[in-house]
Design a protein around this motif. Structure first.
Motif, PDB file in Angstrom:
ATOM      1  N   GLN A 280       0.823  -1.212   0.000  1.00 16.89           N
ATOM      2  CA  GLN A 280       0.000   0.000   0.000  1.00 16.89           C
ATOM      3  C   GLN A 280       0.855   1.259   0.000  1.00 16.89           C
ATOM      4  OE1 GLN A 280      -2.393  -0.828   3.501  1.00 16.89           O
ATOM      5  NE2 GLN A 280      -4.210  -1.153   2.254  1.00 16.89           N
ATOM      6  N   ASN A 281       1.857   1.294   0.864  1.00 18.23           N
ATOM      7  CA  ASN A 281       2.719   2.473   0.949  1.00 18.23           C
ATOM      8  C   ASN A 281       3.439   2.717  -0.376  1.00 18.23           C
ATOM      9  OD1 ASN A 281       2.006   2.897   3.611  1.00 18.23           O
ATOM     10  ND2 ASN A 281       3.775   1.810   4.449  1.00 18.23           N
TER      11      ASN A 281
ATOM     12  N   ASN B  64       0.921   4.000  -3.027  1.00 13.70           N
ATOM     13  CA  ASN B  64       0.569   5.392  -2.728  1.00 13.70           C
ATOM     14  C   ASN B  64       1.716   6.338  -3.090  1.00 13.70           C
ATOM     15  OD1 ASN B  64      -1.848   4.436  -1.778  1.00 13.70           O
ATOM     16  ND2 ASN B  64      -1.329   4.630   0.382  1.00 13.70           N
ATOM     17  N   ASP B  65       2.941   5.942  -2.742  1.00 13.51           N
ATOM     18  CA  ASP B  65       4.101   6.784  -3.034  1.00 13.51           C
ATOM     19  C   ASP B  65       4.331   6.944  -4.531  1.00 13.51           C
ATOM     20  OD1 ASP B  65       4.562   7.115  -0.343  1.00 13.51           O
ATOM     21  OD2 ASP B  65       6.152   5.606  -0.224  1.00 13.51           O
TER      22      ASP B  65
ATOM     23  N   GLU C 224      -2.497   6.246  -5.181  1.00 11.52           N
ATOM     24  CA  GLU C 224      -3.389   6.369  -4.028  1.00 11.52           C
ATOM     25  C   GLU C 224      -4.819   6.656  -4.496  1.00 11.52           C
ATOM     26  OE1 GLU C 224      -3.618   8.584   0.321  1.00 11.52           O
ATOM     27  OE2 GLU C 224      -2.046   9.134  -1.123  1.00 11.52           O
TER      28      GLU C 224
END
Length: 327
Positions: A47-48, A51-52, A56
């Motif tokens: 997820q991170n 998103n990065d 996202e």
């Protein structure tokens, strides 16, 4: 009058809820749906990373158990709701053989071991023995060095392991025992070990580490990374690489062929991002090298792999041995 008012409010609320559901469905139609059997820690890294990298709000991740997700892949094929899947590589291969359901994926990174061109590996899981050092000392128990040691009667009702019928983590234990001792002796070792497990046979791969951390049992078997995390948290937890071997299972990412070029392109972009950009974070959590040039600081002492390609059929054979050992 009160009854009419209540009825009106109920209908109005129902309409609002349906509208909210419709809006949610409309939004989700534009989002990439990712089904994953990965641990919470791995999903957080994924997820991170997404998103990065600018994704996202463009995806939804749904977590499922390995058996549940594997069953859906085999039964539903291309009609599965997911656009992207992260899953044990053997299930991806078996689902592709049965349903011809994934598109080709390529990466600029070179793999250490050859894999089918429909998937890219994202992490490697290995098994290990867990020890609650305080509890083991309190009970005056010997420290085991092997999986066979866990069959010793001194550990009666003091071991927690995952059930191979529910968790792929349990397969790591069964692979190691059968590969080292053969089916006949291995089945007897499993029978004695299961007797020592007693009520602590877990349906989840994370079940054993939870019981070892809380002191419900002093010993367990599960993913090595789980014990590393617990030890780094300052808990009295240690891990032992069993002499039979730290057998491994690779989890990969694959893209379902939905015959929707625009959405499929975005799904492919996300899958490649997971396989490449999330790899650094996943390698720290799961220290098994999968790509050329990777190094790890704490590699398992007895890293091994099953001598033939893993398949669902092989899993079912080992499940049958385990079930007989339980009787």
């Amino acid at each position: 009058m009160k009854k009419k008012t209540v009825r009106f409010l109920t209908v109005a609320c129902s309409a609002i809820m349906l509208a909210a559901c419709s809006n949610s469905s409309a939004n989700s139609n534009d989002q990439i749906i990712i089904y994953s059997n990965a641990d919470d820690e791995a999903i957080e890294v994924i997820q991170n990373t997404l998103n990065d990298k600018g994704f996202e709000g463009e995806y939804i991740i749904q977590s499922l158990g390995t058996s549940e997700l594997g069953g859906k892949l085999l039964a539903e094929g291309k009609s599965i709701e997911a656009d992207v899947v992260t899953m044990a590589s053997y299930y991806i291969d078996s689902a592709e053989t049965q349903n011809d359901m994934f598109i080709d994926l390529t990466s600029s990174e070179s793999l250490i071991d050859e894999m089918t061109n429909i998937q890219l590996p994202i992490l490697g899981n290995v098994g290990a023995i867990f020890v609650n050092t305080e509890m083991l000392a309190q009970k005056g128990l010997d420290t085991p060095k092997s999986l066979k040691d866990l069959a010793d009667p001194q550990y009666k009702n003091l071991i927690s392991i995952p059930n191979i019928m529910d968790s792929s983590t349990g397969w790591l234990l069964v692979q190691a025992i059968i590969a080292e001792y053969g089916e006949e002796e291995g089945q007897q070792i499993l029978a004695d070990l299961i007797q020592n497990v007693g009520p602590h046979l877990e349906s989840s791969g994370s079940g054993p580490i939870k019981k070892v951390k809380t002191g419900e049992v002093p010993l367990g078997f599960g993913l090595r990374a789980q014990a590393i995390d617990a030890k780094e948290e300052g808990l009295p937890i240690d891990y032992i690489d069993p002499t039979e071997g730290n057998y491994s299972l690779v989890e990969s990412v694959a893209v379902v062929d939905k015959e929707d070029d625009e959405k499929e392109k975005k799904a492919q972009e996300m899958a490649i991002t997971i396989a490449t950009e999330a790899r650094e974070g996943l390698l720290k959590q799961y220290p098994v090298t999968l790509y050329e040039g990777e190094t790890v600081a704490d590699e398992p002492a007895f890293l091994k792999k099953w001598e033939t390609t893993l398949t669902v059929d092989l899993l079912q054979q080992h499940q049958a041995i385990f079930e007989i050992a339980k009787q």
